[in-house]
Enzyme design. Structure first.
Site, PDB file in Angstrom:
ATOM      1  CE1 TYR A  61      -3.301  -2.733   0.167  1.00 47.05           C
ATOM      2  CE2 TYR A  61      -3.828  -2.093   2.396  1.00 47.05           C
ATOM      3  CZ  TYR A  61      -4.074  -2.881   1.297  1.00 47.05           C
ATOM      4  OH  TYR A  61      -5.090  -3.800   1.331  1.00 47.05           O
ATOM      5  CG  PHE A 221     -12.778  -3.992  -2.941  1.00 47.25           C
ATOM      6  CD1 PHE A 221     -12.046  -2.827  -2.808  1.00 47.25           C
ATOM      7  CD2 PHE A 221     -12.197  -5.058  -3.622  1.00 47.25           C
ATOM      8  CE1 PHE A 221     -10.759  -2.724  -3.319  1.00 47.25           C
ATOM      9  CE2 PHE A 221     -10.910  -4.956  -4.140  1.00 47.25           C
ATOM     10  CZ  PHE A 221     -10.189  -3.793  -3.985  1.00 47.25           C
ATOM     11  N   GLY A 225     -17.758  -2.031  -3.735  1.00 44.48           N
ATOM     12  CA  GLY A 225     -18.423  -3.045  -4.544  1.00 44.48           C
ATOM     13  C   GLY A 225     -17.643  -3.398  -5.788  1.00 44.48           C
TER      14      GLY A 225
END
Length: 298
Positions: A61, A221, A225
């Site tokens: 990340y 998510f 989505g």
């Protein structure tokens, strides 16, 4: 939703390995894009002040580049921002990270689940977080039916656990057969997969099986989505908007609350680089949906 400040305790708690974590956690993927690191530091500290004690991260990340492939300016690692914000770490804070992928500015993000690669990634996480051990390490895989066994890689992580570098192990982006394979080697405390109100895929059965085995199910998510890394959903189904209006909540809060309602072993880790969004996300832990709400949402 009530006006008074709501903390992460409203979502309840779960025993993750040997630690008790609030079911409302925080995902750190989105704290790196802003060029001013003080913004990420402020968000992380605000989260902990609101009772969040479960933070999800990964050494890959990072911005510029990384999984989001955005950002300009000096390189910013989520793990290093966590260290800057929170070290010395609160005793009850659980930091979960992922391995199976490595990142460097020259080659970008690449899959590497070899024993040597996994050890290097564990050591990188230790170094960037400033820790002598990692609380939870999830093996992140790419699903390739017939060509994605996890025994060798998970066994390598189990050896690092025996050596004291890792306390607990988990899996990410996996099927039930992967969980079976891993549990034959070492305890698995969590499964971290894609799952959302409008993007459930084939996950309902695995979510229920994790509950039966007392394994935490940690969806990612949840707010984005099918948009995944692209950002939070902005268009919502009529049912989501109706439930939100009925509770004086936002559609995003309904999405988080619906996820928490899927089982006491479900932990959510919504991520944001915006302090206002953080407060809104944490407050979703207090939203209690009725059976009628849940039926309408499907």
């Amino acid at each position: 939703m009530p006006d008074e400040e709501i903390t992460a305790t409203a979502a309840g708690s779960w025993t993750l390995g040997d630690a008790t974590v609030r079911r409302m956690g925080f995902g750190s993927m989105r704290i790196t894009p802003h060029p001013d690191p003080s913004r990420a530091v402020a968000v992380l500290r605000r989260g902990v002040a609101l009772g969040v004690n479960h933070i999800d991260t990964a050494a890959f990340y990072v911005s510029p580049g990384g999984t989001l492939d955005v950002g300009t300016g000096p390189v910013r690692y989520a793990t290093e921002l966590i260290r800057a914000a929170l070290a010395p770490y609160p005793e009850d804070l659980v930091i979960a990270t992922k391995v199976g992928f490595a990142y460097d500015p020259a080659d970008g993000l690449r899959e590497d689940a070899s024993p040597a690669g996994l050890r290097a990634q564990v050591e990188e996480n230790l170094r960037r977080l400033g820790r002598d051990h990692l609380d939870v390490v999830n093996l992140r895989i790419v699903r390739r039916p017939g060509r994605d066994r996890v025994a060798e890689s998970f066994g390598a992580l189990a050896a690092l656990r025996e050596a004291g570098l890792i306390r607990h192990l988990g899996l990410s982006n996996v099927r039930l057969d992967h969980l079976d394979e891993a549990q034959a080697i070492a305890p698995v405390v969590c499964v971290q997969n894609t799952y959302a109100l409008d993007n459930r895929g084939d996950q309902d059965a695995l979510l229920r099986e994790c509950g039966a085995r007392q394994v935490a199910y940690v969806p990612f998510f949840t707010l984005t989505g099918t948009r995944r890394e692209s950002g939070a959903v902005t268009e919502h189904a009529d049912a989501v908007r109706a439930v939100a209006r009925a509770h004086g909540a936002t559609p995003q809060q309904v999405r988080l609350a619906w996820t928490l309602h899927q089982g006491p072993h479900v932990l959510v880790i919504p991520g944001t680089g915006d302090p206002a969004h953080l407060v809104e996300n944490v407050a979703a832990g207090a939203l209690r949906l009725t059976d009628t709400d849940l039926a309408a949402l499907g």
